[in-house]
Design an enzyme around this catalytic site. Structure first.
Site, mmCIF file in Angstrom:
data_model
loop_
_atom_site.group_PDB
_atom_site.id
_atom_site.type_symbol
_atom_site.label_atom_id
_atom_site.label_comp_id
_atom_site.label_asym_id
_atom_site.label_seq_id
_atom_site.Cartn_x
_atom_site.Cartn_y
_atom_site.Cartn_z
ATOM 1 N N ALA A 250 12.684 38.020 -7.243
ATOM 2 C CA ALA A 250 14.009 37.562 -7.680
ATOM 3 C C ALA A 250 14.212 36.061 -7.540
ATOM 4 O O ALA A 250 15.337 35.585 -7.638
ATOM 5 C CB ALA A 250 15.090 38.296 -6.898
ATOM 6 N N ALA A 251 13.131 35.323 -7.362
ATOM 7 C CA ALA A 251 13.268 33.888 -7.121
ATOM 8 C C ALA A 251 14.003 33.180 -8.262
ATOM 9 O O ALA A 251 14.880 32.342 -8.028
ATOM 10 C CB ALA A 251 11.901 33.255 -6.900
ATOM 11 N N GLY A 252 13.656 33.519 -9.494
ATOM 12 C CA GLY A 252 14.304 32.891 -10.644
ATOM 13 C C GLY A 252 15.782 33.230 -10.733
ATOM 14 O O GLY A 252 16.601 32.398 -11.138
ATOM 15 N N ASP A 253 16.141 34.447 -10.352
ATOM 16 C CA ASP A 253 17.545 34.863 -10.382
ATOM 17 C C ASP A 253 18.355 34.143 -9.308
ATOM 18 O O ASP A 253 19.479 33.690 -9.563
ATOM 19 C CB ASP A 253 17.645 36.377 -10.170
ATOM 20 C CG ASP A 253 16.866 37.169 -11.203
ATOM 21 O OD1 ASP A 253 16.789 36.710 -12.359
ATOM 22 O OD2 ASP A 253 16.336 38.235 -10.860
#
Length: 309
Positions: A250-253
Site C-alpha cells: 500500500a505504499a503508493g496509496d
C-alpha cells in the site's frame, strides 16, 4: 478555508500470505505467515490521509457480507466520515489475495465485488460534499464510467482532483484535462503516455507528454529512486528515503493520501512530496495495507530524524 478531502474509490478485505519467496508457476511455497487486513486503493488512501491529519470523507460501496460492518467501523475509528459508504445487497465486499515475498515484492489478485456497485448515481448522492471539498482523490479500482462522471462533476464545481491511475487500465486520455494532479508509477506512466519509463530521463519525457494532454501537474513515482514532478511552474526531483522494505503493498496509496493532506494544508509541491515520501517509507517497513499507514506524529518524527536527508 475548505479543508475536506473526499476520497472516491474501492475497499477490499485482504487475505495476506507472507513467505520467504514468491512461488514459481505451479509451485507451492510453505512456511507462510497469514494475516487478514483491510485494503483496497480507495480505502488505503482514505486511511492514509486520515492518519496523516486530514479531514476525510470516503465515498464507497461495501457488500452485505459479515465482514463489511467491521471494516466500516475501522474507518470510523481512523476518523473517516462514513456517511457515504453504501451497503449493497446480494454482493460481497471487494476482496484481495496477496502473496508477499522477498524484499516486499508481491503478487496480488482482486475480486471487485461491491466496488463495481459504485455507480455515477452513488457519486451524485455525494455531490454537495464534492462541491465543498478542498480536494477529491481517486484511483482506478472503480468503474471507468464512475471515474469519468466524478471528473465531470469536479470540473463543473471547480474542485481540484488528484487521480492516481492505479492499477494501469485503458483510459480516455481526453479526460486528463480534468485532472489537477496525476500521480503514476513507472508502469502507469508508461501505459498512459506510451513511453516506457526506466529512469528519470524517460519519466521526464512521459510526464511532459501527459501534461500535454491537459493535466496541470504530473508526479511520477520511481520507488527507491524518488519522485519526479512536472508542473506548469517547472520540474523537480525529490529523492526517496532509504529504508528496508518488508511489504510494499500500500505504499503508493499511503503516498497519495498523505500528499493530499500536505497540499490541502498549503505546503508547497516539493514539501508535500517529501511529506508523502516519508509516509510511504514508513509504510513499506510494515506488513499489511492499512495497518502500515503511519500517523501524523510518526511522519513528523520521521521527517525530523531525516532533516539532513
Amino acid at each position: 478555508m475548505k479543508k475536506t478531502i473526499v476520497v472516491i474509490g474501492s475497499s477490499n478485505i485482504d487475505f495476506v500470505m507472507k513467505m520467504p519467496r514468491l512461488p514459481k508457476l505451479g509451485e507451492t511455497v510453505t512456511d507462510a505467515t497469514f494475516m487478514q487486513a483491510y485494503g483496497g486503493k480507495g480505502a488505503n488512501q482514505a486511511v492514509g490521509a486520515a492518519r496523516a491529519g486530514g479531514s476525510v470523507f470516503f465515498v464507497n460501496c461495501v457488500g452485505d457480507d459479515p465482514m463489511a460492518p467491521a471494516m466500516v467501523e475501522q474507518y470510523r475509528q481512523d476518523g473517516i466520515n462514513t456517511d457515504f459508504i453504501f451497503r449493497e445487497k446480494g454482493v460481497a465486499s471487494g476482496a484481495a489475495l496477496v502473496m508477499i515475498g522477498e524484499q516486499g515484492s508481491n503478487y496480488l489478485s482482486v475480486a471487485p465485488g461491491a466496488n463495481y456497485r459504485l455507480t455515477p448515481a452513488c457519486v451524485d448522492r455525494a455531490a454537495d460534499l464534492i462541491r465543498d471539498a478542498a480536494m477529491v482523490v481517486m484511483q482506478y479500482e472503480i468503474l471507468p464510467e464512475t471515474l469519468r462522471h466524478a471528473l465531470d462533476l469536479c470540473e463543473s464545481f471547480g474542485t481540484p482532483v488528484m487521480w492516481n491511475c492505479a492499477p494501469a487500465r485503458e483510459f480516455d486520455r481526453a479526460y486528463l484535462k480534468k485532472v489537477t494532479i496525476l500521480v503514476v508509477n513507472e508502469n502507469e506512466a508508461g501505459e498512459l503516455s506510451g513511453i516506457p519509463v526506466r529512469d528519470e530521463s524517460t519519466a521526464r519525457e512521459a510526464a511532459r507528454t501527459l501534461t500535454g494532454f491537459g493535466c496541470r501537474t504530473v508526479i511520477v513515482t520511481l520507488g527507491a529512486r524518488g519522485s519526479f514532478i512536472h508542473a506548469t511552474e517547472g520540474e523537480e526531483s525529490v529523492p526517496a528515503f532509504s529504508v528496508e522494505a518488508v511489504d510494499t503493498t500500500a505504499a503508493g496509496d499511503v503516498y497519495c493520501g498523505s500528499l493530499a493532506v500536505a497540499l490541502v494544508e498549503g505546503k508547497s509541491m516539493k514539501e508535500s512530496v517529501r511529506f508523502a515520501s516519508a509516509a510511504a517509507a514508513i509504510a513499506v517497513t510494515r506488513l499489511g495495507a492499512q495497518p502500515s499507514a503511519p500517523t501524523r506524529r510518526e511522519i513528523d518524527a520521521f521527517l525530523q530524524s531525516h532533516s539532513d536527508a
